[in-house]
Enzyme design. Structure first.
Site, short mmCIF file in Angstrom:
data_model
loop_
_atom_site.label_atom_id
_atom_site.label_comp_id
_atom_site.label_asym_id
_atom_site.label_seq_id
_atom_site.Cartn_x
_atom_site.Cartn_y
_atom_site.Cartn_z
N PRO A 1 0.83 -1.21 0.00
CA PRO A 1 0.00 0.00 0.00
C PRO A 1 0.86 1.25 0.00
O PRO A 1 1.79 1.36 0.79
CB PRO A 1 -0.79 -0.12 1.31
N PRO A 2 0.58 2.20 -0.89
CA PRO A 2 1.33 3.46 -0.87
C PRO A 2 1.17 4.14 0.49
O PRO A 2 0.06 4.28 0.98
CB PRO A 2 0.68 4.29 -1.98
N CYS A 3 2.27 4.51 1.09
CA CYS A 3 2.20 5.14 2.42
C CYS A 3 2.57 6.61 2.34
O CYS A 3 3.23 7.14 3.22
CB CYS A 3 3.10 4.41 3.40
N GLN A 4 2.18 7.30 1.26
CA GLN A 4 2.34 8.74 1.20
C GLN A 4 1.07 9.34 1.79
O GLN A 4 0.09 9.53 1.06
CB GLN A 4 2.54 9.23 -0.24
N PRO A 5 1.04 9.56 3.10
CA PRO A 5 -0.19 9.96 3.76
C PRO A 5 -0.54 11.42 3.51
O PRO A 5 0.25 12.20 3.02
CB PRO A 5 0.10 9.71 5.23
#
Length: 396
Positions: free
Chosen positions: A85-89
Site C-alpha cells: 500500500p502506498p504510504c504517502q499519507p
C-alpha cells in the site's frame, strides 16, 4: 482454533498488484493467487493479459466481500493477503494528522481488507524509509490544544503501522531485505512486514545468495547473468536526449559523471553541479560484472540514469523485466513509459519467491532442523553470523 478447517488452504488475495512481480514469486513458491487488484489501467490490462482475475479500481471503493467472491473464498479461508500500500499519507478529516501519517493513506484500506477477510498471514512491502520516518504534524496555525496533545503522542510512521496490526490481533515481524541476497541481479532494499493471525512462528526469509561463496550458484547474480544474451535482441526501448548521450558516450562501463573530462563536468551536470550528495546516478553506465542498482520507474531520469554497459542507450523494457526476474513470456500492457513504471515498481520475483517459501515453511512447521543441542564452537558461530550478516552483506 476458529479457522482450523481452512488449515490446508494456500490461496492468495493480492492488493496493489501492479505488474504482479510479487504474485509470480509467490506462485513459484507453491501458492495460488486467486485474485489481484489495482487502480492503474495499464496494470489491470497487464494482469488480464496474463490470465489473472482482477478487481479493478480504487481500493477505497472496493468492499472486501467483492474480493472474496471473485476468489470464491470465505472469511478466514485465504492463506495470505499481500501488497504494497502506498504510504504517502495526507491530512484527514477530524483529527488532522498532517502529511506523514499512514492513517490518512491507502494503508488503512489494506488494514480494512485484512480486518474483514482475516487471512492466516499477510505480507506488506514498502519503501525502507518507513522504518525511520517520523510523523509530521499539521502547521501550528491549524492546531488546537487537543490536536497538539494528541499529535505529541503519535511517535513514528512504523509505530502507527505496527499499532494498527496489533489491534487486529496479528503477530508481526519486520525488517529491510535486499533482493540481491535472494538471487535477484539487483541491489534493491525493501521494507517487509509479515503477520500471522494465529501467532505462528513467523520469521523473515534467510538469505540464499552471498557476495562471496565457493559455489557459483550461491553467489550474487550479476547484470550479465540477467541480460548478457539480449544485446542483439533488446526490444522496446526509450532513448536519451542527444545532449545527455554526448556525455554518456564518454563514460566507461561502471562509471558515472565523475569519469567525464574535467572541462565537461560543469556543463553536463547543470544545476546539480553545486549540490551536495554523491550524485552517483548522474550519467551512470552500468557494469556487467556487478548486480544492477535499484531499478527506478524510468531509466532516463537525470539523477538515476541506467545506461547499458556496452551500448549507447538506456536499459530496454525487456532488460528491465529480466532484472526483476519476470518470465520472458510475461505480457506488459500500456505505453513504453507505463511498462517501465510497472516493472520498476514491482517486487523482484526472487525476493517474492523467498517470502512465499518462508510462509509455507511456517505453515508446514518444517523451517527448523531440531537437534538435541546447538554446537557452540567458533566454526558454527561464524556460519551463523555469516547467515545473519547476509541481509547487509557487502558494500552497496
Amino acid at each position: 482454533m476458529e479457522y482450523e478447517r481452512y488449515s490446508s488452504n494456500r490461496d492468495v488475495i493480492s492488493l496493489f498488484s501492479g505488474a504482479m512481480g510479487l504474485d509470480i514469486g509467490l506462485t513459484q513458491a507453491g501458492l495460488t493467487v486467486k485474485v489481484g487488484q489495482d487502480f492503474e489501467k495499464s496494470c489491470v490490462e497487464t494482469m488480464r493479459a496474463n490470465g489473472h482475475n482482477v478487481v479493478p479500481g480504487n481500493i477505497q471503493e472496493i468492499e472486501p466481500q467483492q474480493l472474496l467472491d471473485m476468489a470464491e473464498l470465505s472469511v478466514g479461508e485465504p492463506f495470505l493477503i499481500c501488497g504494497g500500500p502506498p504510504c504517502q499519507p495526507f491530512s484527514t478529516a477530524g483529527k488532522r494528522l498532517g502529511i506523514n501519517d499512514p492513517r490518512g493513506s491507502l494503508f488503512m484500506d489494506f488494514i480494512r481488507m485484512i480486518s474483514y477477510i482475516r487471512p492466516r498471514f499477510f505480507v506488506m512491502e514498502n519503501v525502507k524509509g518507513i522504518m525511520s520516518a517520523p510523523l509530521k504534524h499539521t502547521p501550528i496555525a491549524d492546531r488546537d490544544k487537543d490536536n497538539m496533545e494528541y499529535e505529541n503522542q503519535l511517535g513514528t510512521v512504523l509505530d502507527v503501522v505496527l499499532s494498527e496490526f496489533n489491534k487486529l490481533g496479528y503477530k508481526t515481524v519486520y525488517g529491510v531485505l535486499d533482493a540481491v541476497n535472494y538471487g535477484v541481479p539487483q541491489f534493491r532494499e525493501r521494507f517487509v512486514l509479515i503477520g500471522s493471525r494465529d501467532h505462528e512462528d513467523i520469521y523473515l526469509p534467510m538469505p540464499s545468495h552471498f557476495q562471496m561463496h565457493q559455489n557459483k550458484d550461491l553467489r550474487w547474480n550479476t547484470l550479465y547473468d540477467a541480460i548478457g544474451d539480449l544485446e542483439n535482441d533488446y526490444g522496446e526501448c526509450t532513448s536519451f536526449s542527444e545532449e545527455r548521450m554526448q556525455y554518456l558516450k564518454m563514460i566507461p562501463q561502471g562509471g558515472n559523471w565523475r569519469n567525464l573530462p574535467e572541462e565537461a563536468i560543469k556543463a553536463a551536470m547543470g544545476g546539480a553541479y553545486e549540490s551536495g550528495g554523491g550524485k552517483v546516478g548522474f550519467y551512470r553506465r552500468l557494469d556487467y560484472k556487478q548486480p544492477a542498482p535499484t531499478l527506478v520507474t524510468s531509466p532516463v531520469q537525470k539523477a538515476s540514469m541506467l545506461c547499458h554497459p556496452t551500448q549507447n542507450r538506456p536499459l530496454s523494457v525487456k532488460e528491465y523485466a529480466r532484472i526483476q526476474q519476470f518470465p520472458d513470456d510475461w505480457i506488459f500492457k500500456g505505453t513504453t513509459v507505463a511498462k517501465y513504471r510497472q516493472i520498476g515498481n514491482a517486487v523482484p520475483v526472487g525476493l517474492a519467491r523467498a517470502l512465499g517459501q518462508t510462509l509455507l515453511s511456517v505453515a508446514n512447521n518444517d523451517a527448523i532442523i531440531k537437534t538435541k543441542r546447538v554446537r557452540g564452537t567458533d566454526v558454527h558461530n561464524r556460519i551463523k553470523n555469516a547467515i545473519e550478516m547476509g541481509y547487509n552483506y557487502g558494500d552497496k
